[in-house]
Design an enzyme around this catalytic site. Structure first.
Site, short mmCIF file in Angstrom:
data_model
loop_
_atom_site.label_atom_id
_atom_site.label_comp_id
_atom_site.label_asym_id
_atom_site.label_seq_id
_atom_site.Cartn_x
_atom_site.Cartn_y
_atom_site.Cartn_z
N TYR A 18 67.40 4.87 27.56
CA TYR A 18 66.63 5.09 26.33
C TYR A 18 66.85 3.95 25.36
O TYR A 18 67.99 3.56 25.10
CB TYR A 18 67.03 6.40 25.66
CG TYR A 18 65.87 7.37 25.65
CD1 TYR A 18 64.73 7.08 24.90
CD2 TYR A 18 65.89 8.53 26.41
CE1 TYR A 18 63.63 7.93 24.91
CE2 TYR A 18 64.79 9.38 26.43
CZ TYR A 18 63.67 9.07 25.68
OH TYR A 18 62.59 9.90 25.71
N GLU A 47 64.85 3.42 22.13
CA GLU A 47 63.96 3.49 20.97
C GLU A 47 64.35 2.44 19.95
O GLU A 47 65.53 2.26 19.65
CB GLU A 47 64.02 4.89 20.35
CG GLU A 47 63.31 5.92 21.22
CD GLU A 47 63.46 7.33 20.70
OE1 GLU A 47 64.49 7.61 20.05
OE2 GLU A 47 62.57 8.15 20.96
N ASP A 70 40.36 -7.42 22.68
CA ASP A 70 41.00 -6.64 23.75
C ASP A 70 40.68 -7.34 25.08
O ASP A 70 39.60 -7.15 25.64
CB ASP A 70 40.46 -5.21 23.72
CG ASP A 70 40.99 -4.36 24.88
OD1 ASP A 70 41.73 -4.89 25.73
OD2 ASP A 70 40.63 -3.16 24.93
N THR A 120 46.18 -5.54 29.01
CA THR A 120 46.93 -4.78 30.01
C THR A 120 47.55 -5.79 30.96
O THR A 120 47.03 -6.90 31.14
CB THR A 120 46.04 -3.83 30.82
OG1 THR A 120 44.92 -4.56 31.33
CG2 THR A 120 45.53 -2.68 29.96
N LYS A 168 45.89 -5.79 35.46
CA LYS A 168 44.57 -6.15 36.00
C LYS A 168 44.62 -7.60 36.50
O LYS A 168 45.40 -7.87 37.41
CB LYS A 168 43.52 -5.88 34.92
CG LYS A 168 43.47 -4.39 34.54
CD LYS A 168 42.47 -4.07 33.46
CE LYS A 168 42.56 -2.59 33.09
NZ LYS A 168 41.71 -2.24 31.94
N ARG A 196 51.79 -1.65 35.64
CA ARG A 196 50.93 -0.94 34.69
C ARG A 196 51.62 -0.97 33.33
O ARG A 196 52.72 -0.44 33.17
CB ARG A 196 50.72 0.52 35.10
CG ARG A 196 50.23 0.71 36.51
CD ARG A 196 49.59 2.06 36.69
NE ARG A 196 48.26 2.03 36.12
CZ ARG A 196 47.21 1.49 36.73
NH1 ARG A 196 47.31 0.93 37.90
NH2 ARG A 196 46.03 1.50 36.14
C1 LIG Z 1 41.60 -1.18 31.12
C2 LIG Z 1 41.23 -1.35 29.70
C3 LIG Z 1 41.82 -0.58 28.70
C4 LIG Z 1 42.73 0.60 28.97
O1 LIG Z 1 43.81 0.38 29.73
P1 LIG Z 1 44.59 1.63 30.41
O2 LIG Z 1 45.81 0.97 30.87
O3 LIG Z 1 43.71 2.16 31.48
O4 LIG Z 1 44.84 2.63 29.32
C5 LIG Z 1 41.47 -0.84 27.39
N1 LIG Z 1 40.59 -1.79 27.09
C6 LIG Z 1 39.98 -2.54 28.02
C7 LIG Z 1 39.01 -3.59 27.61
C8 LIG Z 1 40.28 -2.34 29.37
O5 LIG Z 1 39.67 -3.08 30.29
#
Ligand SMILES: *Cc1c(COP(=O)(O)O)cnc(C)c1O
Length: 449
Positions: free
Chosen positions: A53, A55, A199, A225, A228, A234
């Site tokens: 943990y 935090e 994003d 993220t 991807k 993840r």
């Molecule tokens: C995949 C994605 C998310 C969300 O990611 P998660 O890990 O699935 O919660 C948010 N914004 C965009 C543009 C994404 O492609």
């Protein structure tokens, strides 16, 4: 991976994991948000770091015993800052959606107006999509769309922004095959007096490798993220840029507080370590070459599919993904995606801009090249794959019945079940799945070798 302990304790689960390994080994993973994490990343995820943990933040923890974790998190943060050339990074968000929620929590008040890309135009749920989402329920939201040609219409975005003066403008997409003009988004946000959140969840790896322009000069905050195109575990990261810190000196503090205590508890330290590894991997020449190949492969795949009469949104791609509008083929995305899965090609069904069908049975499929490029596949494999996709869809079209599109829900559901059964046992589709498997054996996936 050995998995001997899982095998001994829980044979039922062991079998399922092995089956999933086999599936990932023998099929073409073409969902554009997926990838194969390296063995080093997978190892980090399975370490004892998951026991701790932590935090708080390095040097300011609420619990004892965090000396090692502090150093690990600092490595991850420093690499994030170096890779994206920013002064601030938070590597604790549990995934992309929580990262975006934390950003909103940091700089918006309930009821403030946000502006993002509509889901059906390739936006994400967390960009203000209706009141089924947290962002759409707690904030007011207006959404922009792509034009008839499938491209973002920046003049229209500017008009909307000046008319409504949102507090934040989100640039970023999940199903948009073209380069984003972050500079233009930045100018629009400045003019409207809005925060600009870029994003880059989908394209983070391409940005890190210099294959897609970076938003860092033009956005105040960037979220991404790590699983991807970034090819890590993840997880997600929030970055604040120089521009963001110039707008509000306290921005880093606000984001830190929005993660904990705002929206999360303890960080996932095993993930933090795996993120540090994936950022190290992403700094290599190897990763740059990989990312270039991801785009090259997508372009070849797009050109080949067009030769078979497939209609692509925006007529092609600049990045790692394609969005096929199946309306001219008279098959919907649901039928196409199931047929392709039985043929060993895993894609996802997707709405297309201005879709006349529902989100559950949409008109399109979305496919991408990040995972298959991680296996080392190149242009000649893309040509073969395009041929298989065409063949599978043609077989599927020959097995459609009128009842599938019936307004009678029961009738339609039965017809879809019949279609699935026929396609699953079709011998030509089985033959393609076998051919796919043979090609997959020639290109072992990272982490599964
Ligand atoms: C995949 C994605 C998310 C969300 O990611 P998660 O890990 O699935 O919660 C948010 N914004 C965009 C543009 C994404 O492609």
């Amino acid at each position: 991976m050995p998995l001997n302990n899982i095998k001994a304790i829980d044979p039922e689960l062991y079998k399922l994991i092995r089956k999933e390994e086999k599936r990932q080994r023998d099929q073409l993973e073409m969902i554009p948000s997926e990838n194969y994490a390296s063995s080093a990343v997978l190892e980090a995820l399975g370490t004892v770091l998951t026991n701790k943990y932590s935090e708080g933040y390095a040097g300011k923890r609420y619990y004892q015993g965090n000396d090692n974790i502090d150093k690990i998190e600092k490595l991850s943060v420093d690499r994030a800052k170096q890779l994206f050339n920013v002064p601030y990074a938070n590597v604790q968000p549990h995934s992309g959606s929580p990262a975006n929620s934390a950003v909103y929590f940091a700089i918006l008040k309930p009821g403030d107006l946000m502006m993002g890309l509509k889901l059906s135009s390739g936006g994400h749920l967390t960009h203000g999509h209706t009141d089924v989402t947290l962002s759409g329920r707690f904030y007011k939201s207006i959404q922009y769309q792509v034009g008839e040609d499938g491209y973002l219409d920046y003049d229209e975005i500017e008009k909307l922004a000046m008319e409504h003066k949102p507090k934040i403008i989100v640039s970023g997409t999940t199903a948009y095959p073209r380069i984003l003009d972050f500079k233009r988004f930045g100018n629009i946000a400045d003019k409207a007096g809005a925060w600009h959140l870029a994003d880059i969840s989908h394209i983070a790896g391409l940005v890190a490798a210099g294959v897609h322009p970076s938003p860092v000069e033009y956005a105040h905050i960037v979220t991404l993220t790590t699983h991807k195109t970034m090819r890590g575990p993840r997880g997600a990261v929030i970055l604040a840029t120089d521009k963001g810190l110039a707008k509000d000196q306290e921005l880093g503090v606000l984001i830190d507080k929005a993660i904990i205590p705002g929206t999360q508890g303890g960080p996932h330290n095993n993930t933090t370590a795996a993120i540090a590894i994936c950022f190290k991997e992403a700094m290599s020449e190897n990763f740059k070459d990989y990312s270039k190949q991801v785009v090259k492969n997508a372009v070849v795949l797009a050109e080949e599919l067009k030769k078979f009469g497939f209609v692509l949104i925006s007529n092609g791609t600049d990045n790692h993904l394609l969005l096929i509008d199946l309306n001219n083929k008279n098959i919907d995305g649901w039928c196409a995606a199931w047929a392709l899965e039985y043929g060993g090609i895993v894609v996802n069904r997707n709405t297309v801009p201005f879709d006349k069908r529902s989100a559950f049975y949409p008109s399109g499929i979305r496919l991408g090249t990040p995972a298959i490029t991680s296996r080392g596949m190149g242009e000649s494999e893309m040509k073969t794959i395009a041929g298989w996709i065409n063949e599978v869809i043609n077989i599927a079209i020959n097995h459609l019945s009128d009842d599938i599109q019936s307004d009678n829900k029961e009738k339609s559901r039965k017809a879809r079940a019949d279609f699935k059964k026929k396609i699953k046992t079709n011998k030509d589709i089985k033959r393609i799945a076998d051919e796919v498997k043979i090609m997959c054996t020639e290109f072992p996936a990272p982490g599964l070798k």
